[in-house]
Design a protein around this motif. Structure first.
Motif, PDB file in Angstrom:
ATOM      1  N   SER A 126     -43.368 -95.503  11.602  1.00 19.18           N
ATOM      2  CA  SER A 126     -44.292 -95.746  10.501  1.00 19.18           C
ATOM      3  C   SER A 126     -45.660 -95.186  10.825  1.00 19.18           C
ATOM      4  O   SER A 126     -46.247 -95.498  11.869  1.00 19.18           O
ATOM      5  CB  SER A 126     -44.395 -97.242  10.213  1.00 19.18           C
ATOM      6  OG  SER A 126     -43.163 -97.742   9.748  1.00 19.18           O
ATOM      7  N   THR A 127     -46.174 -94.361   9.942  1.00 28.03           N
ATOM      8  CA  THR A 127     -47.534 -93.855  10.094  1.00 28.03           C
ATOM      9  C   THR A 127     -48.521 -94.930   9.664  1.00 28.03           C
ATOM     10  O   THR A 127     -48.146 -95.960   9.083  1.00 28.03           O
ATOM     11  CB  THR A 127     -47.737 -92.613   9.227  1.00 28.03           C
ATOM     12  OG1 THR A 127     -47.595 -92.990   7.840  1.00 28.03           O
ATOM     13  CG2 THR A 127     -46.726 -91.527   9.563  1.00 28.03           C
ATOM     14  N   ILE A 128     -49.797 -94.698   9.939  1.00 26.20           N
ATOM     15  CA  ILE A 128     -50.829 -95.637   9.492  1.00 26.20           C
ATOM     16  C   ILE A 128     -50.791 -95.761   7.980  1.00 26.20           C
ATOM     17  O   ILE A 128     -50.958 -96.854   7.425  1.00 26.20           O
ATOM     18  CB  ILE A 128     -52.210 -95.170  10.001  1.00 26.20           C
ATOM     19  CG1 ILE A 128     -52.353 -95.505  11.487  1.00 26.20           C
ATOM     20  CG2 ILE A 128     -53.335 -95.800   9.191  1.00 26.20           C
ATOM     21  CD1 ILE A 128     -53.649 -95.035  12.098  1.00 26.20           C
ATOM     22  N   SER A 129     -50.556 -94.659   7.302  1.00 22.13           N
ATOM     23  CA  SER A 129     -50.472 -94.697   5.835  1.00 22.13           C
ATOM     24  C   SER A 129     -49.320 -95.577   5.385  1.00 22.13           C
ATOM     25  O   SER A 129     -49.451 -96.374   4.441  1.00 22.13           O
ATOM     26  CB  SER A 129     -50.306 -93.284   5.275  1.00 22.13           C
ATOM     27  OG  SER A 129     -51.392 -92.467   5.634  1.00 22.13           O
ATOM     28  N   GLN A 130     -48.162 -95.440   6.023  1.00 21.19           N
ATOM     29  CA  GLN A 130     -47.017 -96.259   5.659  1.00 21.19           C
ATOM     30  C   GLN A 130     -47.292 -97.740   5.913  1.00 21.19           C
ATOM     31  O   GLN A 130     -46.962 -98.594   5.081  1.00 21.19           O
ATOM     32  CB  GLN A 130     -45.787 -95.824   6.467  1.00 21.19           C
ATOM     33  CG  GLN A 130     -45.141 -94.544   5.978  1.00 21.19           C
ATOM     34  CD  GLN A 130     -43.965 -94.160   6.852  1.00 21.19           C
ATOM     35  OE1 GLN A 130     -44.112 -93.392   7.795  1.00 21.19           O
ATOM     36  NE2 GLN A 130     -42.797 -94.708   6.543  1.00 21.19           N
ATOM     37  N   GLN A 131     -47.871 -98.056   7.061  1.00 22.08           N
ATOM     38  CA  GLN A 131     -48.169 -99.458   7.376  1.00 22.08           C
ATOM     39  C   GLN A 131     -49.138-100.048   6.361  1.00 22.08           C
ATOM     40  O   GLN A 131     -48.982-101.189   5.919  1.00 22.08           O
ATOM     41  CB  GLN A 131     -48.759 -99.551   8.784  1.00 22.08           C
ATOM     42  CG  GLN A 131     -47.796 -99.182   9.888  1.00 22.08           C
ATOM     43  CD  GLN A 131     -48.430 -99.298  11.259  1.00 22.08           C
ATOM     44  OE1 GLN A 131     -49.031-100.328  11.581  1.00 22.08           O
ATOM     45  NE2 GLN A 131     -48.319 -98.247  12.063  1.00 22.08           N
TER      46      GLN A 131
END
Length: 846
Positions: A126-131
């Motif tokens: 998970s990227t920061i954007s996804q999180q």
């Protein structure tokens, strides 16, 4: 058919099949996209998104003394943070954050392959954007459908917001452990500084905590936090965010936590504030609206009040005996657990390099481990360290043990490790240190059982035994020893309360609703209705003097009396306090000073129940009061707030007003302007004659100067008050005031059980009041109660009640103007024929 033709034929078939498969895949993909796109939230809302804000409560002097929130957070713009702070989050979670468009497809494929390998290390991608998308727009459930929605929404969010906006959302909404959300609150809690002031090493700790906040935070486990910090610092260097020498220097440096936050006071007071705010403004506005609330609580006085209540209740509890250990554990079982407990202490973070930590062994009494506290509600299985094995039952039990910082007067639960019969002491194992429990400190500990309290102990073995888990209070280090001094303690079952009002403005400066808010949130100062006993009598005496038929020297017969209560139809025979006897005809002043119940019974027959209720209402009592003659002895149930405020009316020369807990409520509008939602000041109303109120105060001064509350003389300043003891010692009160403060103290059991023999208001409650008042008046100049118009002071002969002439020794007495005696007392030895019957009656009743 030639080989070339057959090959071409199969190629065409495969091509058609591939095209069909491609079309089918596109169809499935489009269908899935359309299907999972249904009812997805709009990412446009994130442009103006602000999470729930903390309502801050300030008390006298301006400090923040409470906060109300669903999530404890202070928002900061990521642009205001130093580069190394921002980069620490990228290094820890998503180094390519500014390069990708929300999804890391290679990472997703790599993670999928690893997760498919049996026995392989599970991982997430998970990227920061996804999180951020998951936390703010979706749920945290671990399902394929949620993951697909996340893959759809994340690119939309990337298109709608800038990278800095997404990073701001991330660092401000993420959980960091210990009920802290957002990088600012985490920085303040762990390091005692703002996020903008974090060093490279500190920023790496904060960013590393995100992976598993309840496990990796530096306060819970400094070892894991250091391990994670090393990884983040290594990533900072490898990804080119900081030079190698900077990262290596931070790796070599120890993690130094900020100072321990000061202990909060007034938890019960704050809870009452929260309830009142919610009743007026609604829960959402209070818990999420970021209100600014100014309350009347004085933190210094509140701390003194809490200490006084604890000390007073512990004194009562000791008189009731020792209830024994909280539990016991087999020494062999403890020996097996001790290495794990020592590891628990070694891994816990220290606020100071020289800080000593000890264990609270309370969880060992049941040998079960509760659910680990402080878990991140957003944590998914992919956040768990895959390298860590599943903990054993003993390891979970060790984790459940609370770690406490060793300070003077700290209370904790330790194990009785051994008994030294020669020195008559017990050795208490606190895991981190040992303490000595000397016999001299446990002489009070008579064993209590269902049948009563046993004999006083004769040796330490009469009190404790090896293997027992006992609560102790830790003191100073013993001379020439590594051991600490300990005294035996126990949590009182008896409860108490103290409420203090500043009468000039009616502000409730301190309020304590029980021994410990963390074990019982019931606020006995506000919520409990109890019988005030004789502390209700001042309202009866005020009502009597208001009729004009009574003065402080009016004599009423203190003798056995039996009447039929016209309100209940029952016979009533009030008794004086045990062994008090009867004194015959005595003055009103003497009757209140000695708390004579028979005199009160005679007064209410004349004043009437309605007359007493009217006076109580004028003073500020709002509770429903019984239509019964017994009301004169305080059988009506009232709250402490009512009693204290009613006494404040007497103190203020008959001016009543509502007590004030919340002074002002406001909020910040856009642009920073303050919007005041509510502001309160005392609205005084003259409900009782100033002269009557002053005479009542004068009578109550005699109670503390020569009556049931003479201990108050230790204040060495004018004071007035009244003790109160309900039937069978179920309630013990003392309410009173100086010129500066009005306070009411109460002691009793929640189930209305008797407190114990001779546990009167003067013995159980007054010490709480007095201890507080001593602290509250330190450095405060002495001042007397001002004399209002309408009263006069004359010198009288205490025997005859007439004016004391030049040949008669007398004393000063206060009267309503026009009711003072005008006739001079006869010379000594002269008998007034009018007193023959009175004198005869006095002889017959003694």
């Amino acid at each position: 058919m030639t080989f070339r033709q057959r090959l071409w034929k199969w190629f065409k078939r495969l091509l058609v099949l591939a095209l069909v498969g491609l079309v089918a895949a596109l169809g499935v993909g489009l269908g899935s996209y359309l299907y999972f796109s249904r009812d997805l939230p709009s990412v446009e809302e994130l442009r103006t998104f602000r999470p729930p804000q903390v309502t801050k409560v300030t008390c006298r002097g301006g400090p923040v003394c409470a906060e109300f929130y669903t999530e404890r957070r202070t928002w900061v713009d990521v642009k205001t943070l130093p580069k190394h702070v921002r980069d620490s989050f990228l290094a820890a979670e998503d180094a390519d954050f500014y390069e990708h468009h929300g999804l890391d497809w290679l990472g997703i494929i790599r993670s999928g392959i690893k997760n498919l390998i049996p026995g392989g290390m599970k991982s997430g991608a998970s990227t920061i954007s996804q999180q951020t998308c998951r936390r703010l727009l979706l749920s945290t459930e671990r399902t394929l459908s949620r993951k697909i929605r996340e893959w759809i929404l994340t690119p939309r969010m990337e298109s709608a917001l800038t990278k800095d906006e997404i990073l701001s959302l991330y660092v401000n909404t993420i959980y960091y452990g210990h009920s802290r959300y957002g990088v600012e609150e985490a920085s303040l809690f762990y390091f005692g500084k703002h996020a903008k002031d974090l060093s490279v090493g500190e920023a790496a700790v904060i960013a590393g905590t995100v992976q598993s906040p309840h496990r990796i935070n530096p306060l819970t486990n400094i070892v894991r936090a250091k391990k994670r910090q090393r990884y983040v610092l290594g990533q900072l260097w490898k990804k080119g965010f900081v030079p190698q020498n900077v990262a290596e220097a931070a790796i070599e440096a120890p993690i130094v936590l900020g100072p321990r936050p000061p202990q909060t006071v007034g938890q019960g007071y704050a809870e009452e504030v929260r309830k009142q705010l919610i009743a007026q403004f609604g829960e959402k506005a209070v818990m999420e609206g970021g209100l600014v609330v100014d309350i009347a609580m004085d933190p210094k006085l509140q701390a003194a009040a809490e200490a006084s209540v604890r000390k007073g209740l512990e004194a009562v509890d000791k008189r009731q005996g020792y209830r024994g250990p909280i539990g016991a554990i087999d020494p062999a079982r403890f020996a097996k657990l001790k290495p794990l407990l020592e590891q628990r202490l070694a891994e816990a973070g220290k606020r100071r390099p020289d800080e000593v930590l000890v264990a609270d062994l309370t969880p060992l009494k049941e040998l079960t481990a509760p659910t680990e506290p402080d878990a991140d509600p957003f944590t998914e299985p992919e956040d768990v360290d895959p390298d860590e094995p599943i903990p054993t039952e003993d390891e979970r039990l060790a984790r459940a043990v609370t770690v406490k910082s060793l300070t003077d007067s700290i209370e904790t639960v330790g194990l009785v490790a051994s008994i030294d019969a020669e020195k008559n002491l017990a050795v208490i194992d606190l895991v981190g240190r040992e303490a000595e429990l000397a016999f001299d400190s446990v002489k009070w500990a008579r064993r209590r059982s269902d049948t009563g309290v046993g004999e006083a102990p004769k040796a330490i073995t009469d009190v404790v035994a090896p293997g027992e888990l006992v609560r102790v209070r830790i003191g100073r280090a013993l001379p020439a020893s590594t051991r600490l001094e300990a005294t035996l303690a126990q949590l009182p079952k008896v409860q108490g309360a103290l409420l203090v009002i500043e009468p000039t403005n009616r502000e409730v400066v301190s309020m304590v609703g029980g021994y410990d808010f963390t074990t019982s949130s019931f606020n006995r100062a506000i919520q409990a209705k109890r019988q005030p006993g004789s502390s209700f009598k001042p309202f009866l005496y005020a009502a009597a003097m208001e009729t004009g038929r009574y003065t402080p020297i009016t004599r009423v017969n203190d003798a056995p009396v039996q009447v039929r209560d016209p309100y209940t139809g029952k016979a009533w025979e009030p008794k004086n306090f045990e062994k008090a006897g009867f004194d015959g005809a005595i003055t009103l002043r003497q009757a209140l000073t000695r708390s004579k119940n028979t005199v009160s019974a005679r007064l209410i027959e004349d004043v009437t129940v309605d007359g007493l209720i009217t006076m109580a209402r004028k003073a500020g009592i709002k509770a429903e009061l019984p239509q019964s003659l017994t009301l004169c002895l305080g059988t009506g149930e009232v709250t402490m707030l009512e009693i204290a405020n009613a006494y404040a009316t007497i103190h203020s020369q008959g001016q009543s007003a509502e007590p004030i807990i919340i002074r002002k409520v406001s909020r910040r509008k856009e642009g920073g302007a303050e919007q005041v939602l509510m502001a309160r000041e005392a609205a005084f109303e003259q409900t009782i004659s100033p002269a009557i109120a002053y005479l009542t105060t004068s009578l109550m001064r005699s109670v503390v100067e020569e009556g049931t509350a003479v201990a108050v003389l230790e204040l060495k300043r004018p004071a007035a008050g009244k003790t109160g003891t309900a039937q069978e010692y179920r309630d013990a009160w003392f309410s009173g005031f100086t010129q500066n403060y009005v306070a009411s103290a109460w002691v009793g059991f929640d189930d209305h059980s008797p407190i114990g023999p001779l546990e009167t208001g003067g013995r159980a409650a007054l010490p709480i009041w007095l201890d507080f008042m001593k602290v509250a008046h330190q450095g405060v100049p002495e001042s007397d109660f001002p004399v209002p118009p309408g009263v006069v002071q004359v010198k009288i002969d205490p025997v005859s009640g007439k004016l004391a002439g030049s040949s008669v020794p007398g004393r000063l007495e206060w009267f309503l103007e026009g009711t003072q005696p005008t006739e001079e007392a006869p010379r000594p030895g002269t008998v007034d024929p009018n007193d023959f019957m009175l004198l005869d009656n006095q002889k017959g009743t003694r």
